[in-house]
Design a protein around this motif. Structure first.
Motif, PDB file in Angstrom:
ATOM      1  N   THR A   1     -22.762  -8.830   1.943  1.00  0.00           N
ATOM      2  CA  THR A   1     -22.498  -8.133   0.679  1.00  0.00           C
ATOM      3  C   THR A   1     -21.118  -7.506   0.741  1.00  0.00           C
ATOM      4  OG1 THR A   1     -24.842  -7.617   0.397  1.00  0.00           O
ATOM      5  CG2 THR A   1     -23.264  -6.327  -0.912  1.00  0.00           C
ATOM      6  N   TRP A   2     -20.296  -7.849  -0.221  1.00  0.00           N
ATOM      7  CA  TRP A   2     -18.954  -7.247  -0.295  1.00  0.00           C
ATOM      8  C   TRP A   2     -19.057  -5.970  -1.115  1.00  0.00           C
ATOM      9  CZ3 TRP A   2     -15.442  -8.717   3.006  1.00  0.00           C
ATOM     10  CH2 TRP A   2     -15.539  -9.993   3.567  1.00  0.00           C
ATOM     11  N   VAL A   3     -18.837  -4.847  -0.444  1.00  0.00           N
ATOM     12  CA  VAL A   3     -19.024  -3.528  -1.063  1.00  0.00           C
ATOM     13  C   VAL A   3     -17.824  -3.148  -1.917  1.00  0.00           C
ATOM     14  CG1 VAL A   3     -19.390  -1.068  -0.609  1.00  0.00           C
ATOM     15  CG2 VAL A   3     -20.485  -2.797   0.844  1.00  0.00           C
ATOM     16  N   LYS A   4     -16.636  -3.387  -1.386  1.00  0.00           N
ATOM     17  CA  LYS A   4     -15.454  -2.973  -2.142  1.00  0.00           C
ATOM     18  C   LYS A   4     -14.239  -3.790  -1.724  1.00  0.00           C
ATOM     19  CE  LYS A   4     -13.853   0.838   0.881  1.00  0.00           C
ATOM     20  NZ  LYS A   4     -14.911   1.120   1.847  1.00  0.00           N
ATOM     21  N   ASP A   5     -13.291  -3.849  -2.648  1.00  0.00           N
ATOM     22  CA  ASP A   5     -11.969  -4.415  -2.397  1.00  0.00           C
ATOM     23  C   ASP A   5     -10.953  -3.428  -2.952  1.00  0.00           C
ATOM     24  OD1 ASP A   5      -9.657  -5.839  -2.040  1.00  0.00           O
ATOM     25  OD2 ASP A   5     -10.219  -7.545  -3.304  1.00  0.00           O
ATOM     26  N   LEU A   6     -10.436  -2.582  -2.084  1.00  0.00           N
ATOM     27  CA  LEU A   6      -9.451  -1.577  -2.485  1.00  0.00           C
ATOM     28  C   LEU A   6      -8.071  -2.233  -2.509  1.00  0.00           C
ATOM     29  CD1 LEU A   6     -10.715   1.412  -0.309  1.00  0.00           C
ATOM     30  CD2 LEU A   6     -11.377   0.787  -2.630  1.00  0.00           C
ATOM     31  N   LEU A   7      -7.464  -2.226  -3.658  1.00  0.00           N
ATOM     32  CA  LEU A   7      -6.243  -2.998  -3.858  1.00  0.00           C
ATOM     33  C   LEU A   7      -5.030  -2.347  -3.198  1.00  0.00           C
ATOM     34  CD1 LEU A   7      -6.708  -3.776  -7.662  1.00  0.00           C
ATOM     35  CD2 LEU A   7      -7.487  -5.124  -5.702  1.00  0.00           C
ATOM     36  N   PRO A   8      -4.154  -3.131  -2.589  1.00  0.00           N
ATOM     37  CA  PRO A   8      -2.906  -2.581  -2.054  1.00  0.00           C
ATOM     38  C   PRO A   8      -1.862  -2.435  -3.165  1.00  0.00           C
ATOM     39  CG  PRO A   8      -2.981  -4.917  -1.640  1.00  0.00           C
ATOM     40  CD  PRO A   8      -4.267  -4.578  -2.334  1.00  0.00           C
ATOM     41  N   TYR A   9      -0.804  -1.720  -2.851  1.00  0.00           N
ATOM     42  CA  TYR A   9       0.287  -1.608  -3.828  1.00  0.00           C
ATOM     43  C   TYR A   9       1.605  -1.382  -3.100  1.00  0.00           C
ATOM     44  CZ  TYR A   9       1.644   3.361  -3.642  1.00  0.00           C
ATOM     45  OH  TYR A   9       2.173   4.570  -3.263  1.00  0.00           O
ATOM     46  N   ARG A  10       2.667  -1.570  -3.843  1.00  0.00           N
ATOM     47  CA  ARG A  10       4.013  -1.282  -3.325  1.00  0.00           C
ATOM     48  C   ARG A  10       4.897  -0.848  -4.487  1.00  0.00           C
ATOM     49  NH1 ARG A  10       5.948  -6.042  -0.213  1.00  0.00           N
ATOM     50  NH2 ARG A  10       5.165  -4.917   1.616  1.00  0.00           N
ATOM     51  N   THR A  11       5.608   0.260  -4.299  1.00  0.00           N
ATOM     52  CA  THR A  11       6.633   0.701  -5.246  1.00  0.00           C
ATOM     53  C   THR A  11       7.995   0.460  -4.609  1.00  0.00           C
ATOM     54  OG1 THR A  11       5.263   2.368  -6.361  1.00  0.00           O
ATOM     55  CG2 THR A  11       7.639   2.732  -6.383  1.00  0.00           C
ATOM     56  N   ASP A  12       8.902  -0.093  -5.376  1.00  0.00           N
ATOM     57  CA  ASP A  12      10.247  -0.377  -4.885  1.00  0.00           C
ATOM     58  C   ASP A  12      10.915   0.922  -4.415  1.00  0.00           C
ATOM     59  OD1 ASP A  12      12.936  -1.047  -4.507  1.00  0.00           O
ATOM     60  OD2 ASP A  12      13.008  -2.370  -6.248  1.00  0.00           O
ATOM     61  N   PRO A  13      11.392   0.965  -3.180  1.00  0.00           N
ATOM     62  CA  PRO A  13      12.057   2.186  -2.692  1.00  0.00           C
ATOM     63  C   PRO A  13      13.288   2.584  -3.493  1.00  0.00           C
ATOM     64  CG  PRO A  13      11.507   0.741  -0.858  1.00  0.00           C
ATOM     65  CD  PRO A  13      11.263  -0.048  -2.110  1.00  0.00           C
ATOM     66  N   GLU A  14      13.805   1.668  -4.301  1.00  0.00           N
ATOM     67  CA  GLU A  14      14.966   1.991  -5.131  1.00  0.00           C
ATOM     68  C   GLU A  14      14.587   2.528  -6.500  1.00  0.00           C
ATOM     69  OE1 GLU A  14      18.043   2.078  -3.946  1.00  0.00           O
ATOM     70  OE2 GLU A  14      17.079   1.545  -2.045  1.00  0.00           O
ATOM     71  N   GLU A  15      13.297   2.653  -6.774  1.00  0.00           N
ATOM     72  CA  GLU A  15      12.857   3.249  -8.033  1.00  0.00           C
ATOM     73  C   GLU A  15      13.435   4.657  -8.168  1.00  0.00           C
ATOM     74  OE1 GLU A  15      11.017   2.833 -10.766  1.00  0.00           O
ATOM     75  OE2 GLU A  15      10.423   0.733 -10.455  1.00  0.00           O
ATOM     76  N   PRO A  16      13.815   5.051  -9.391  1.00  0.00           N
ATOM     77  CA  PRO A  16      14.325   6.416  -9.597  1.00  0.00           C
ATOM     78  C   PRO A  16      13.376   7.498  -9.087  1.00  0.00           C
ATOM     79  CG  PRO A  16      14.752   5.080 -11.533  1.00  0.00           C
ATOM     80  CD  PRO A  16      13.916   4.233 -10.619  1.00  0.00           C
ATOM     81  N   LEU A  17      12.057   7.269  -9.181  1.00  0.00           N
ATOM     82  CA  LEU A  17      11.092   8.236  -8.655  1.00  0.00           C
ATOM     83  C   LEU A  17      11.309   8.466  -7.166  1.00  0.00           C
ATOM     84  CD1 LEU A  17       8.434   9.892  -8.537  1.00  0.00           C
ATOM     85  CD2 LEU A  17       7.212   7.709  -8.368  1.00  0.00           C
ATOM     86  N   VAL A  18      11.453   7.393  -6.416  1.00  0.00           N
ATOM     87  CA  VAL A  18      11.612   7.511  -4.966  1.00  0.00           C
ATOM     88  C   VAL A  18      12.937   8.177  -4.628  1.00  0.00           C
ATOM     89  CG1 VAL A  18      11.659   6.246  -2.782  1.00  0.00           C
ATOM     90  CG2 VAL A  18      10.206   5.440  -4.655  1.00  0.00           C
ATOM     91  N   ARG A  19      14.003   7.714  -5.270  1.00  0.00           N
ATOM     92  CA  ARG A  19      15.320   8.275  -4.989  1.00  0.00           C
ATOM     93  C   ARG A  19      15.380   9.756  -5.412  1.00  0.00           C
ATOM     94  NH1 ARG A  19      16.203   6.593  -1.116  1.00  0.00           N
ATOM     95  NH2 ARG A  19      17.980   8.012  -1.215  1.00  0.00           N
ATOM     96  N   GLY A  20      14.774  10.063  -6.556  1.00  0.00           N
ATOM     97  CA  GLY A  20      14.796  11.450  -7.026  1.00  0.00           C
ATOM     98  C   GLY A  20      14.029  12.381  -6.113  1.00  0.00           C
ATOM     99  N   LEU A  21      12.865  11.938  -5.644  1.00  0.00           N
ATOM    100  CA  LEU A  21      12.088  12.767  -4.731  1.00  0.00           C
ATOM    101  C   LEU A  21      12.804  12.912  -3.388  1.00  0.00           C
ATOM    102  CD1 LEU A  21       9.428  14.343  -4.616  1.00  0.00           C
ATOM    103  CD2 LEU A  21       8.317  12.281  -3.729  1.00  0.00           C
ATOM    104  N   ALA A  22      13.464  11.832  -2.958  1.00  0.00           N
ATOM    105  CA  ALA A  22      14.243  11.901  -1.711  1.00  0.00           C
ATOM    106  C   ALA A  22      15.404  12.882  -1.850  1.00  0.00           C
ATOM    107  CB  ALA A  22      14.763  10.516  -1.342  1.00  0.00           C
ATOM    108  N   ASP A  23      16.033  12.901  -3.017  1.00  0.00           N
ATOM    109  CA  ASP A  23      17.128  13.858  -3.253  1.00  0.00           C
ATOM    110  C   ASP A  23      16.619  15.295  -3.211  1.00  0.00           C
ATOM    111  OD1 ASP A  23      18.931  11.780  -3.486  1.00  0.00           O
ATOM    112  OD2 ASP A  23      18.957  11.803  -5.680  1.00  0.00           O
ATOM    113  N   ALA A  24      15.443  15.522  -3.822  1.00  0.00           N
ATOM    114  CA  ALA A  24      14.856  16.867  -3.794  1.00  0.00           C
ATOM    115  C   ALA A  24      14.512  17.269  -2.358  1.00  0.00           C
ATOM    116  CB  ALA A  24      13.600  16.902  -4.665  1.00  0.00           C
ATOM    117  N   PHE A  25      13.992  16.334  -1.592  1.00  0.00           N
ATOM    118  CA  PHE A  25      13.689  16.575  -0.183  1.00  0.00           C
ATOM    119  C   PHE A  25      14.961  16.954   0.574  1.00  0.00           C
ATOM    120  CE2 PHE A  25      13.097  15.416   4.214  1.00  0.00           C
ATOM    121  CZ  PHE A  25      11.766  15.657   4.502  1.00  0.00           C
ATOM    122  N   GLY A  26      16.032  16.208   0.353  1.00  0.00           N
ATOM    123  CA  GLY A  26      17.289  16.478   1.027  1.00  0.00           C
ATOM    124  C   GLY A  26      17.850  17.839   0.678  1.00  0.00           C
ATOM    125  N   GLU A  27      17.700  18.240  -0.589  1.00  0.00           N
ATOM    126  CA  GLU A  27      18.209  19.548  -1.000  1.00  0.00           C
ATOM    127  C   GLU A  27      17.457  20.672  -0.286  1.00  0.00           C
ATOM    128  OE1 GLU A  27      18.948  22.148  -5.061  1.00  0.00           O
ATOM    129  OE2 GLU A  27      19.078  19.962  -5.074  1.00  0.00           O
TER     130      GLU A  27
END
Length: 423
Positions: free
Chosen positions: A329-355
């Motif tokens: 019995t297959w109980v679950k299939d939890l899907l993987p994901y990937r966000t591009d590290p160059e997305e503005p979200l990633v870069r913006g959060l990295a900038d906030a971290f650096g500050e």
């Protein structure tokens, strides 16, 4: 502007610690954790809701609907009950502009076997100790207090903030709470899941399959000579599992196969008639991509087929199992994901971290699964995980969160929100 937000976080430092401790003191153990006295998420949500309202949020609670997995096209555990297990969502609407979703889960794993008092929220050695400190009540605290710091700093904002405290992430929960938020239309331009660890910016996670197997034998008195041991037959099945695991190890060394449960037998004088096995199979984003290209959809279906093939091959060599194959019995299939590290979200959060910290953050993907995958794949949002948890202490018997990490994560997130949503 930003310095005012940072100063506000520092002013709120004692209240940040206090909020985290208050949350930890509430038993929100997932009802499916196996714990003898699970609290469920309700009291935690009841505690948080007036705090959100006092900060000006429009709040709503709602339970995941029956059949949420099938409604969202996801393989998840059947017969999950959500009565008195509501999600809590708070929304701040500042007018036209981007929408930021902040997501974390209220439920925790079991407390049985902990070596520290699970609900004491003791402060010692610069840490808060107890169940949920790292996973994920520290994160829920960070998300809420970052929003509070930005609001109380007085800067003018645009867009919307959607704060989600969700249920049923843990204990085979498969993200029912987050799926329900997406189903109810809570989406944004980007999402930050505060169920993150080690102050790293996590841009992706692996997928995870869970399979349950039941092996049939013939129960009988051990002296009768009539029994067929389900344990011995399960060991034949395990040879198929081992062959699958070895193949996976060669092709994907980081994709773990873990046989977590092997249970059988009632008494030394009884030949066991049934055996139960349950295992997790981690898989990579690239495998989901390949499955989609071949028409299987995004997920682990080809891996499921290969697993069944190798188990059946092992069973075919045993006369009893050839006629009495195990049930899979297959109980679950939890899907993987990937966000591009160059997305503005990633870069913006990295900038906030650096500050805040004066250095570059660790930007990574992890093999372990999290709700972030649904926000990205089904919600259509660039999504990262970022939070104060200690990766090696989540679910641990001596779980804790570092107070310094709790405050730092709050400051980083507050700086990001202020930059992203200021007019």
């Amino acid at each position: 502007m930003i310095e005012g937000v940072r100063e506000k976080v520092r002013e709120l430092s004692e209240e940040i610690v206090s909020l985290c401790r208050d949350l930890v003191r509430i038993n929100t153990v997932n009802p499916y954790s196996g714990d003898p006295e699970p609290g469920g998420e309700l009291e935690g949500q009841r505690f948080l809701e007036p705090i959100l309202r006092d900060l000006g949020a429009e709040t709503r609670t709602f339970q995941p609907p029956e059949g949420i997995y099938s409604k969202m096209g996801v393989l998840g555990p059947e017969d999950r009950v959500f009565k008195d297990r509501p999600n809590l969502v708070g929304v701040w609407d500042f007018g036209e502009g981007p929408t930021l979703v902040i997501n974390g889960h209220m439920d925790t794993v079991a407390v049985s076997g902990m070596t520290v008092p699970p609900f004491s929220a003791e402060v010692r050695d610069g840490k808060i100790w107890g169940r949920g400190t790292s996973d994920c009540k520290g994160g829920l605290t960070v998300g809420l207090m970052a929003v509070r710091a930005v609001l109380e700093s007085g800067i003018k904002l645009r867009g919307r903030i959607v704060y989600e405290s969700v249920v049923d992430e843990e204990s085979n929960g498969s993200g029912a709470g987050t799926l329900a938020c997406i189903y109810e239309g809570y989406k944004g331009d980007e999402a930050i899941v505060v169920d993150g660890n080690d102050l790293a910016i996590t841009t992706g996670c692996g997928g995870c399959l869970t399979a349950d197997l039941e092996v049939e034998g013939r129960e009988a008195h051990s002296a009768s000579g009539l029994g067929v041991s389900a344990i011995e037959k399960a060991l034949v099945v395990k040879r198929g599992i081992d062959a699958f695991s070895e193949e996976r190890r060669k092709e994907h060394p980081d994709a773990v196969v873990n046989l977590g449960i092997f249970r059988s037998g009632v008494h030394p004088a009884v030949v066991p008639g049934r055996a139960y096995l349950s295992l997790n199979i981690v898989y990579k984003v690239e495998e989901a991509e390949e499955a989609e290209k071949k028409g299987f959809g995004w997920g682990g279906r080809p891996i499921m087929r290969k697993f069944e093939e190798l188990v059946r091959r092992a069973e075919a060599e045993d006369p009893w199992l050839a006629e009495h194959p195990s049930s899979i019995t297959w109980v679950k299939d939890l899907l993987p994901y990937r966000t591009d590290p160059e997305e503005p979200l990633v870069r913006g959060l990295a900038d906030a971290f650096g500050e805040v910290l004066g250095r570059e953050p660790v930007v990574r993907e992890i093999p372990a699964w999290g709700d972030a995958a649904y926000l990205a794949r089904l919600g259509g949002m660039p999504t990262v995980m970022f939070g104060p948890g200690k990766g090696d202490k989540c679910h641990a018997p001596d779980e804790y969160v570092e107070i310094e990490d709790l405050l730092t994560a709050t400051e980083v997130l507050a700086v990001y929100i202020a930059r992203r949503l200021s007019t």
